[in-house]
Design a protein around this motif. Structure first.
Motif, PDB file in Angstrom:
ATOM      1  N   ASN A   1       0.789  -1.236   0.000  1.00 13.78           N
ATOM      2  CA  ASN A   1       0.000   0.000   0.000  1.00 13.78           C
ATOM      3  C   ASN A   1       0.817   1.281   0.000  1.00 13.78           C
ATOM      4  OD1 ASN A   1      -1.732  -2.055   1.970  1.00 13.78           O
ATOM      5  ND2 ASN A   1      -2.918  -1.104   0.354  1.00 13.78           N
TER       6      ASN A   1
ATOM      7  N   VAL B   1      -7.460  -5.350  11.776  1.00 15.71           N
ATOM      8  CA  VAL B   1      -7.735  -4.254  10.851  1.00 15.71           C
ATOM      9  C   VAL B   1      -8.834  -4.655   9.850  1.00 15.71           C
ATOM     10  CG1 VAL B   1      -6.729  -2.632   9.193  1.00 15.71           C
ATOM     11  CG2 VAL B   1      -5.352  -3.462  11.115  1.00 15.71           C
ATOM     12  N   GLU B   2      -8.607  -5.766   9.154  1.00 17.45           N
ATOM     13  CA  GLU B   2      -9.608  -6.248   8.192  1.00 17.45           C
ATOM     14  C   GLU B   2     -10.585  -7.212   8.866  1.00 17.45           C
ATOM     15  OE1 GLU B   2      -9.216  -4.833   5.310  1.00 17.45           O
ATOM     16  OE2 GLU B   2      -7.084  -4.354   5.218  1.00 17.45           O
TER      17      GLU B   2
ATOM     18  N   GLU C   1       2.340  -3.049  20.986  1.00 16.98           N
ATOM     19  CA  GLU C   1       1.509  -2.157  21.812  1.00 16.98           C
ATOM     20  C   GLU C   1       1.521  -2.621  23.259  1.00 16.98           C
ATOM     21  OE1 GLU C   1      -1.908  -2.623  18.842  1.00 16.98           O
ATOM     22  OE2 GLU C   1      -2.304  -0.643  19.688  1.00 16.98           O
TER      23      GLU C   1
ATOM     24  N   VAL D   1       2.215  -0.783  10.491  1.00 17.53           N
ATOM     25  CA  VAL D   1       2.624   0.623  10.558  1.00 17.53           C
ATOM     26  C   VAL D   1       1.784   1.488   9.605  1.00 17.53           C
ATOM     27  CG1 VAL D   1       4.631   0.462   8.993  1.00 17.53           C
ATOM     28  CG2 VAL D   1       4.570   2.214  10.727  1.00 17.53           C
ATOM     29  N   ARG D   2       1.960   1.310   8.297  1.00 17.81           N
ATOM     30  CA  ARG D   2       1.165   2.127   7.374  1.00 17.81           C
ATOM     31  C   ARG D   2      -0.319   1.794   7.545  1.00 17.81           C
ATOM     32  NH1 ARG D   2       4.497   2.514   3.890  1.00 17.81           N
ATOM     33  NH2 ARG D   2       4.430   0.419   3.008  1.00 17.81           N
ATOM     34  N   ASN D   3      -0.589   0.520   7.752  1.00 19.01           N
ATOM     35  CA  ASN D   3      -1.981   0.108   7.788  1.00 19.01           C
ATOM     36  C   ASN D   3      -2.583   0.018   9.180  1.00 19.01           C
ATOM     37  OD1 ASN D   3      -2.789  -0.313   4.920  1.00 19.01           O
ATOM     38  ND2 ASN D   3      -0.922  -1.532   4.975  1.00 19.01           N
ATOM     39  N   HIS D   4      -1.818   0.366  10.200  1.00 16.18           N
ATOM     40  CA  HIS D   4      -2.449   0.490  11.505  1.00 16.18           C
ATOM     41  C   HIS D   4      -1.788   1.489  12.434  1.00 16.18           C
ATOM     42  CE1 HIS D   4      -5.027  -1.328  14.896  1.00 16.18           C
ATOM     43  NE2 HIS D   4      -5.777  -0.633  14.084  1.00 16.18           N
ATOM     44  N   GLY D   5      -0.927   2.314  11.895  1.00 17.09           N
ATOM     45  CA  GLY D   5      -0.461   3.478  12.661  1.00 17.09           C
ATOM     46  C   GLY D   5       0.336   3.196  13.927  1.00 17.09           C
ATOM     47  N   LEU D   6       1.107   2.097  13.974  1.00  9.11           N
ATOM     48  CA  LEU D   6       1.811   1.801  15.224  1.00  9.11           C
ATOM     49  C   LEU D   6       3.263   2.288  15.242  1.00  9.11           C
ATOM     50  CD1 LEU D   6       0.421  -1.781  16.026  1.00  9.11           C
ATOM     51  CD2 LEU D   6      -0.470   0.453  16.663  1.00  9.11           C
TER      52      LEU D   6
ATOM     53  N   LYS E   1       4.646   5.103  16.072  1.00  2.96           N
ATOM     54  CA  LYS E   1       5.080   5.824  17.283  1.00  2.96           C
ATOM     55  C   LYS E   1       5.335   4.834  18.411  1.00  2.96           C
ATOM     56  CE  LYS E   1       3.090  10.345  16.501  1.00  2.96           C
ATOM     57  NZ  LYS E   1       1.687  10.584  16.110  1.00  2.96           N
TER      58      LYS E   1
ATOM     59  N   ASP F   1       5.194   5.459   8.699  1.00  2.00           N
ATOM     60  CA  ASP F   1       4.099   5.263   7.748  1.00  2.00           C
ATOM     61  C   ASP F   1       4.587   5.201   6.296  1.00  2.00           C
ATOM     62  OD1 ASP F   1       1.715   5.209   9.415  1.00  2.00           O
ATOM     63  OD2 ASP F   1       2.267   7.246   9.966  1.00  2.00           O
ATOM     64  N   HIS F   2       5.752   5.748   6.057  1.00  2.00           N
ATOM     65  CA  HIS F   2       6.278   5.783   4.687  1.00  2.00           C
ATOM     66  C   HIS F   2       7.310   4.680   4.426  1.00  2.00           C
ATOM     67  CE1 HIS F   2       4.476   9.669   3.345  1.00  2.00           C
ATOM     68  NE2 HIS F   2       4.352   9.798   4.659  1.00  2.00           N
TER      69      HIS F   2
ATOM     70  N   ARG G   1     -14.503  -2.879   3.070  1.00  5.28           N
ATOM     71  CA  ARG G   1     -14.104  -3.030   4.464  1.00  5.28           C
ATOM     72  C   ARG G   1     -13.673  -1.687   5.062  1.00  5.28           C
ATOM     73  NH1 ARG G   1     -11.606  -7.553   2.025  1.00  5.28           N
ATOM     74  NH2 ARG G   1      -9.504  -6.766   2.426  1.00  5.28           N
TER      75      ARG G   1
ATOM     76  N   LYS H   1     -10.134   2.958   9.528  1.00  2.00           N
ATOM     77  CA  LYS H   1      -9.645   1.593   9.683  1.00  2.00           C
ATOM     78  C   LYS H   1      -8.139   1.503   9.853  1.00  2.00           C
ATOM     79  CE  LYS H   1      -9.393  -1.294   5.982  1.00  2.00           C
ATOM     80  NZ  LYS H   1      -9.729  -2.385   5.060  1.00  2.00           N
ATOM     81  N   ARG H   2      -7.416   2.178   8.970  1.00  2.00           N
ATOM     82  CA  ARG H   2      -5.984   1.914   8.926  1.00  2.00           C
ATOM     83  C   ARG H   2      -5.190   2.836   9.859  1.00  2.00           C
ATOM     84  NH1 ARG H   2      -4.214   1.102   2.797  1.00  2.00           N
ATOM     85  NH2 ARG H   2      -6.178   1.779   1.935  1.00  2.00           N
ATOM     86  N   GLY H   3      -5.466   2.739  11.143  1.00  2.00           N
ATOM     87  CA  GLY H   3      -4.622   3.424  12.118  1.00  2.00           C
ATOM     88  C   GLY H   3      -5.172   4.733  12.643  1.00  2.00           C
TER      89      GLY H   3
ATOM     90  N   THR I   1      -5.137   4.734  16.326  1.00  2.00           N
ATOM     91  CA  THR I   1      -3.879   4.487  17.030  1.00  2.00           C
ATOM     92  C   THR I   1      -2.767   5.458  16.648  1.00  2.00           C
ATOM     93  OG1 THR I   1      -3.693   2.766  15.357  1.00  2.00           O
ATOM     94  CG2 THR I   1      -4.029   2.028  17.598  1.00  2.00           C
ATOM     95  N   ARG I   2      -2.850   6.008  15.442  1.00  2.00           N
ATOM     96  CA  ARG I   2      -1.743   6.816  14.936  1.00  2.00           C
ATOM     97  C   ARG I   2      -1.626   8.133  15.683  1.00  2.00           C
ATOM     98  NH1 ARG I   2      -2.937   6.179  10.098  1.00  2.00           N
ATOM     99  NH2 ARG I   2      -1.320   4.731   9.455  1.00  2.00           N
TER     100      ARG I   2
ATOM    101  N   PHE J   1      -3.460  10.758   8.716  1.00  2.00           N
ATOM    102  CA  PHE J   1      -2.309  10.132   8.064  1.00  2.00           C
ATOM    103  C   PHE J   1      -1.343  11.201   7.561  1.00  2.00           C
ATOM    104  CE2 PHE J   1       0.181   8.133   4.806  1.00  2.00           C
ATOM    105  CZ  PHE J   1       0.459   6.899   5.352  1.00  2.00           C
TER     106      PHE J   1
END
Ligand code: SF4
Ligand code: SF4
Lengths: 461, 226
Positions: free
Chosen positions: A124, A292-293, A314, A346-351, A353, A374-375, B38, B214-216, B219-220, B224
């Motif tokens: 992604n 996530v999904e 986490e 990371v990109r898909n769930h923001g962890l 940090k 994220d990148h 989704r 959904k994607r963070g 949590t982020r 984004f």
């Protein structure tokens, strides 16, 4: 061999798995695929029913501007090969399939399979660099679903999907194997940790731990380490006897029905044991598939799991933050180290940090890759690519990109809280003979550097 | 002739443009499917709306995203093109008069010189994009007929408009060509990639919401970082 190995029907029996496994490397399987008939009417209907405005708009407004080219590690690792531009890859496969309303032949489908699994890991990243917000990784995942449904899926993932459907795990690990492994790990560590336990099916625990079948089959010491960390932090925890596996090769395979079965199995364990939260092992795609999904596959409208589901990082960050887990300053990592975050968390769930917070507690010389967070780039073997023999060369070329990124940091150790990334790094070290580079999960590091509280009985071995 | 093309034909083109794009937006939204994609569109508004706005807004700012910063030349060409492409058609004096006659809506108008400068900037942006399309191996792999059509349809009204204001001797001819090419643009927009005029906002909003819901998003901490 006259048995039908390659067909649109998913594998749902032990015999089916066995027959596929006997066909070493999938030789016969891929031979049969060359003659696999494409049900064009059904494919057209599938597109009509599931390809809606989002995807159609993405494909139709794509400006062919190539802003996404550089964002894809396949493009970079293949010396800027124009055929590796995300837009080209998706337009020549899914785009073409839609333009033809599903009237495509076997050769087309095999090529689409080669691109969907051998030239994209669904990381992604390109979607983050496209001005129109066109997420090609999402489209490739969708394409994988169509290909799976029509039987065009790499051999290993056909088997993987079958394993999940038959064993409820990505490998042939039965409930007995799993529970026995827990008992074995307790015994194995009892001399060092006399009070260690792995409570199975305890109700109302604070934490229910779920993991990857590989840990049971190949790395049982990882389960022991998880148990030690729960023990030392005084966590009231349990593991379920059923619904303990959170990975999803079905997600890599595009087997959406199998995905739903997996996540429902895990959520059923939550219903049964009523934990306050669930913690999943150090695995990126497992987190994505369950947290996530997963809620969507389980039919949860809000898109959220039934109780908080934490990725292992986490939970670790929480323990470090609250002081439940203390690090011996003398044992912090001294060598330069870097961090490989999984795209899936990371990109898909923001962890991002969260993992950096952990680094601040355990590493003296932490070095960021560029880009990161994220990148970040995919490890090179995500999305199931690590496991597919047919695309081994493509994968090995792709690994180069991550290796260069790691080397540019000057790090000697890569911390990688994800099975897929961990494998990719192991393989790049081997393929490119970078034997000075070490890689690790978090658990072994933490067990080595934690301060054991006085009330925990511990014998030096 | 002029009366017809600036009268009924203009009204028709405008109708196709506005109606067509409006319809595409409606069809886009109606086609969103929370289950298939989704993404729980109907939940978590407190983070999905800011997520959508940031996803749209940051890409409208030069250098506002990592994507723009990574490709400064392409970004410069895009912005040169788009600033003029948005402001000139809406606010150039002749257009505001025409619009007011037709609809009664009165917009402020740009000073003539500024309009010329913006038009030239737009044409420079377009020329840069054409050059990029012709020379970059990556672009050459992607080019399609529609890409060229869209570029041509965009270049024409700007070029003819500029000529009308400079080549006063042939003013009438340039004017007719300008009006016709402008109308061609309006008519084709809903049916080609030019539909991104409206669908850009939809697509960016959707991805922003996807990440926020959904994607963070939970949590982020914040939207984004595009
Ligand atoms: S950056 Fe987006 S619009 Fe441009 S070619 Fe890639 S997918 Fe298409
Ligand atoms: S999702 Fe990742 S691997 Fe796939 S095309 Fe995009 S950048 Fe490349």
């Amino acid at each position: 061999m006259s048995e039908v190995l390659c067909s649109p029907t998913p594998v749902t029996t032990k015999e089916g798995i066995h027959a596929l496994l006997k066909d070493k490397g999938g030789e016969e399987y891929y031979r049969q695929m060359k003659n696999l008939w494409v049900d064009q009417v059904a494919l057209g209907r599938d597109l009509e029913r599931t390809c809606k405005s989002r995807t159609r708009t993405w494909l139709s407004i794509c400006a062919h501007c190539a802003m996404c080219a550089d964002s894809c590690f396949f493009y970079k690792a293949n010396d800027n090969d124009p055929k590796q531009i995300p837009s080209y890859k998706i337009q020549s496969t899914l785009g073409e399939m839609i333009r033809k309303s599903g009237r495509v032949d076997t050769e087309f489908m095999i090529n689409a399979m080669n691109v969907a699994w051998g030239q994209c890991t669904c990381c992604n990243r390109c979607g983050v660099y496209c001005p129109h917000g066109i997420d090609t990784g999402v489209m490739f995942s969708y394409l994988r679903g169509l290909l799976f449904k029509h039987g065009f899926v790499p051999w290993e993932l056909k088997i993987g999907s079958g394993m999940h459907r038959v064993y409820g795990a990505q490998m042939d690990v039965t409930e007995e194997d799993w529970v026995e492994t827990c008992e074995w790990m307790v015994e194995e560590n009892q001399d060092e940790w006399p009070d260690l336990e792995i409570p199975v099916d305890k109700e109302n625990a604070d934490v229910m731990y779920i993991l990857n079948a590989r840990e049971v089959k190949h790395y049982p010491e990882d389960i022991a380490k998880a148990a030690i960390l729960f023990h030392v932090t005084g966590t009231n925890w349990t593991v379920p006897s059923k619904g303990w596996e959170n990975t999803s090769l079905t997600m890599f395979a595009g087997d959406w029905e199998g995905c739903a079965q997996n996540v429902k199995r895990v959520y059923a364990a939550v219903d049964r044991l009523k934990p306050k939260m669930v913690v999943g092992t150090e695995c990126g795609h497992a987190h994505r598939a369950t947290v996530v999904e997963g809620p969507y596959w389980a039919g949860r409208d809000s898109g959220e799991p039934p109780v908080p589901f934490l990725h292992y990082v986490e939970w670790v960050a929480m323990c470090l933050r609250t002081g439940k887990l203390k690090i011996d300053p003398a044992k912090k990592i001294k060598v330069p180290c870097t961090l490989q975050d999984s795209c899936n968390y990371v990109r898909n769930h923001g962890l991002g940090k969260i993992t950096r917070e952990i680094m601040s507690y355990i590493a003296e010389d932490f070095r960021e890759m560029d880009p990161n967070g994220d990148h970040n780039f995919c490890c090179g073997g995500g999305g199931g690519l690590n496991g597919i023999g047919r695309y081994r060369n493509e994968r090995n070329v792709a690994l180069k990109h991550k290796l260069e990124q790691i080397k540019a940091t000057g790090a000697e150790l890569v911390i990688s809280p994800c099975h897929n990334c961990w494998d990719a790094i192991r393989d790049m070290v081997e393929v490119y003979e970078e034997h000075n580079l070490k890689w690790t999960f978090l658990k072994p590091l933490l067990v080595d550097m934690m301060i054991i509280p006085d009330h925990i009985r511990h014998n030096e071995i | 002739m002029m009366d017809f093309i600036t009268g009924p034909l203009f009204a028709l083109s405008l109708l196709i443009f506005v109606g067509g794009l409006g319809l595409r937006v409606i069809l886009y939204i109606r086609g969103l499917d929370a289950k298939l994609e989704r993404v729980a569109y109907n939940f978590h508004f407190s983070r999905s709306i800011p997520g959508a706005l940031v996803s749209i807004g940051k890409w409208l700012i030069p250098g506002g995203t990592a994507g723009w910063r990574k490709q400064p030349v392409a970004a410069a060409a895009f912005f040169l093109l788009h600033v003029g492409a948005i402001f000139v058609p809406l606010f150039v004096l002749g257009h505001t008069v025409l619009l007011e006659d037709l609809t009664g809506i009165s917009l402020p108008s740009l000073p003539g010189e500024l309009a010329d400068v913006l038009t030239i900037a737009t044409l420079c942006g377009l020329v840069l994009l054409v050059a990029r399309r012709l020379t970059s191996p990556a672009l050459r792999q992607l080019n399609s007929c529609q890409d060229w059509l869209v570029l041509a349809v965009t270049i024409l009204p700007f070029f003819t408009g500029l000529m009308a204001s400079f080549d006063t001797a042939s003013y009438d001819t340039w004017c007719i060509l300008h009006v016709l090419s402008g109308e061609l643009f309006l008519i084709l927009a809903p049916f080609t990639k030019l539909s991104h005029i409206a669908l850009y906002f939809m697509s960016r909003a959707q991805l922003g919401m996807d990440y926020a819901i959904k994607r963070g998003g939970a949590t982020r901490g914040g939207a984004f970082p595009w």
